[in-house]
Scaffold this active site. Structure first.
Site, PDB file in Angstrom:
ATOM      1  N   CYS A 107       0.823  -1.207   0.000  1.00 46.47           N
ATOM      2  CA  CYS A 107       0.000   0.000   0.000  1.00 46.47           C
ATOM      3  C   CYS A 107       0.864   1.269   0.000  1.00 46.47           C
ATOM      4  O   CYS A 107       1.435   1.618  -1.017  1.00 46.47           O
ATOM      5  CB  CYS A 107      -0.986  -0.013   1.169  1.00 46.47           C
ATOM      6  SG  CYS A 107      -2.292   1.243   0.989  1.00 46.47           S
ATOM      7  N   HIS A 202      -4.001  -4.940   0.759  1.00 51.95           N
ATOM      8  CA  HIS A 202      -3.532  -5.227   2.120  1.00 51.95           C
ATOM      9  C   HIS A 202      -3.727  -6.703   2.468  1.00 51.95           C
ATOM     10  O   HIS A 202      -4.730  -7.069   3.096  1.00 51.95           O
ATOM     11  CB  HIS A 202      -4.302  -4.379   3.134  1.00 51.95           C
ATOM     12  CG  HIS A 202      -3.848  -2.970   3.231  1.00 51.95           C
ATOM     13  ND1 HIS A 202      -2.782  -2.579   4.009  1.00 51.95           N
ATOM     14  CD2 HIS A 202      -4.321  -1.847   2.643  1.00 51.95           C
ATOM     15  CE1 HIS A 202      -2.621  -1.270   3.908  1.00 51.95           C
ATOM     16  NE2 HIS A 202      -3.538  -0.800   3.079  1.00 51.95           N
ATOM     17  N   GLU A 204      -2.271  -8.216   4.713  1.00 53.15           N
ATOM     18  CA  GLU A 204      -2.054  -8.383   6.158  1.00 53.15           C
ATOM     19  C   GLU A 204      -3.290  -8.011   6.983  1.00 53.15           C
ATOM     20  O   GLU A 204      -3.363  -8.311   8.182  1.00 53.15           O
ATOM     21  CB  GLU A 204      -0.844  -7.554   6.612  1.00 53.15           C
ATOM     22  CG  GLU A 204      -1.094  -6.087   6.880  1.00 53.15           C
ATOM     23  CD  GLU A 204      -1.243  -5.209   5.644  1.00 53.15           C
ATOM     24  OE1 GLU A 204      -1.257  -3.980   5.791  1.00 53.15           O
ATOM     25  OE2 GLU A 204      -1.359  -5.765   4.524  1.00 53.15           O
TER      26      GLU A 204
END
Length: 505
Positions: A107, A202, A204
């Site tokens: 990102c 993202h 994560e």
């Protein structure tokens, strides 16, 4: 202070944390999340967390001690004129010249890399903040870096990933390749260089992160309206591929060292026309010692004055110094400069590989404090020689130690000089009747051979033997003896395979 986890002997990874909001538990917790996702359970790895947002930015020196870095997301813009952001951009720019370290940006990290390398980061094309799951389509025709190619192939089709960004990479930096796109972002995944990869999504984050933190926060701040909030909540009901993407990135992380693109520089030290010139000499060595199709090989006319600089140590994975009809003891500027380069590499760049062939072998020895003199016999040696392992061969480099497992090797010799005294700490791996120091490990990363595995007996008989005969260096008896030795089977291929492996370690 940086925090770390793991051993200090394995592969080293750095998580460069660009967010420290309390809702995520601060910079340390964010870094730990990355470690938990990407750390391998079965590998010897050392992970360090850099709180970049608090000023703990990796230095240029860290490029020599780490294997890879992850740069995280952030509430900041890649265009913000803030010291830590500018420092991180400078670090990214410096990494381009490193043949060792790899960088993965997520990102904000993805955008920051784009900005640092000459691309443009702007607000989203829709002018709206994107907070939702998004279908991301990858380019299956990508044919670049092998590790990233395998990552793209493993994803196998469109992915639904979590997005959270007000900006995106609008214009690619020079040389970058777009790997994926979505309806809200054209550059979802980018290979910026051979060693730098970025992803806008993202992997994560979790759906719960969105429900508990991102949706309420952004709605409260007015960055998400009622319609956007509804679209986001609906998109979160769809099956996600975040774990698949995270697993693919983890695999990429583990493959970074394995598929590191080698850049090898060949110092061409021969200018005699009979060997065909620079291009022919370069092609010969590349064909023998290259491993992967995407490797970069360059030939430099060392005897014409093209000697590597100190800066080249950061750009290349390894170096080969070829044979030559010159003597390492000749008072020539290019020879002295090459000596200086060798000494600098040995002192400052223990991760860079260096292989010396015949003249190159002798020059390495001289540069590091050894002595090169006339052959002990006082005669020019041109023959196939039986090269035998010494007692040092079994406790040396693991790639090299296997070379003599089945006994002596038949190898081609052509030299009037040889290494007569070793430099400090050098180990003789193999010797012959005509040369005590046939193969020497000068350091863990520096190997030299007196013989010529890159040549053939036919070439020696055609290009060297007539010269020795006409110059009365060889008698008729010497000529017959040499020709007879050329009938002995050679083990050059076996040696070349070992040299190739050594170069790519």
């Amino acid at each position: 202070m940086t925090s770390s986890t793991g051993s200090c002997h394995g592969t080293r990874y750095g998580v460069v944390v660009c967010d420290n909001h309390e809702k995520w538990g601060g910079a340390s917790s964010i870094g730990k999340r990355y470690v938990d996702i990407f750390k391998s359970k079965n590998e010897d790895e050392d992970w360090h967390i850099f709180a970049a947002i608090e000023g703990e930015v990796p230095s240029k020196e860290d490029l020599d001690t780490f294997d890879a870095f992850f740069i995280t997301g952030s509430p900041h813009s890649a265009n913000d004129d803030i010291k830590w952001i500018n420092d991180l951009k400078e670090f990214i720019s410096s990494s381009v010249n490193s043949s060792k370290v790899r960088i993965v940006g997520v990102c904000f990290g993805h955008q920051l890399i784009g900005a640092a390398l000459g691309g443009k980061v702007t607000v989203n094309p829709s002018q709206k903040f994107v907070l939702q799951s998004e279908e991301v389509k990858t380019d299956k025709n990508f044919r670049g870096n092998k590790a990233i190619k395998e990552l793209i192939e493993s994803l196998n089709g469109p992915l639904r990933l979590l997005e959270c960004h007000g900006e995106c990479v609008a214009t690619l930096p020079p040389g970058a390749t777009n790997l994926a796109e979505s309806a809200t972002c054209h550059h979802e995944m980018i290979q910026f260089t051979e060693n730098i990869f970025g992803i806008q999504a993202h992997p994560e984050f979790t759906v719960q992160d969105y429900k508990d933190h991102l949706i309420p926060d952004l709605f409260r701040k007015g960055r998400l309206d009622e319609n956007g909030k509804k679209l986001c909540e609906e998109s979160l009901l769809l099956p996600l591929d975040s774990s698949k993407m995270a697993a693919a990135l983890k695999k990429l992380c583990q493959a970074l060292s394995k598929y590191r693109v080698a850049t090898i520089k060949i110092l061409l030290c021969e200018d005699a026309e009979k060997w065909g010139g620079r291009d022919v000499m370069l092609k010969r060595h590349v064909e023998l010692y290259h491993r992967e199709d995407d490797e970069e090989w360059r030939g430099f006319n060392a005897c014409g004055g093209e000697v590597p600089s100190t800066e080249d140590l950061d750009k290349y994975h390894g170096f080969i110094i070829t044979g030559s009809h010159y003597s390492v003891n000749d008072n020539k500027e290019w020879i002295r400069k090459t000596e200086q380069f060798i000494a600098t590499l040995a002192k400052k760049s223990p991760s860079k590989r260096l292989v010396g062939l015949c003249f190159g072998h002798q020059l390495v020895s001289k540069a590091l404090g050894g002595v090169v003199g006339k052959n002990p016999s006082g005669k020019f040696v041109l023959q196939t020689e039986s090269v035998k392992a010494t007692h040092n061969s079994s406790d040396t480099n693991p790639v090299v130690s296997k070379l003599f497992e089945n006994g002596p090797l038949g190898l081609l010799e052509s030299h009037s000089e040889c290494v007569t005294e070793l430099p400090p700490d050098a180990k003789t791996i193999a010797s012959s009747n005509s040369c005590e120091h046939e193969m020497v490990l000068f350091a863990d990363n520096i190997l030299g051979v007196q013989f010529h595995p890159e040549c053939t007996a036919e070439e020696f008989e055609e290009k060297i033997l007539p010269y020795l005969k006409s110059g009365k260096v060889f008698t008729e008896e010497d000529v017959l003896k040499t020709k007879e030795s050329f009938k002995v089977p050679l083990d050059s291929t076996k040696v070349n395979d070992v040299l190739k492996d050594f170069l790519h370690q």
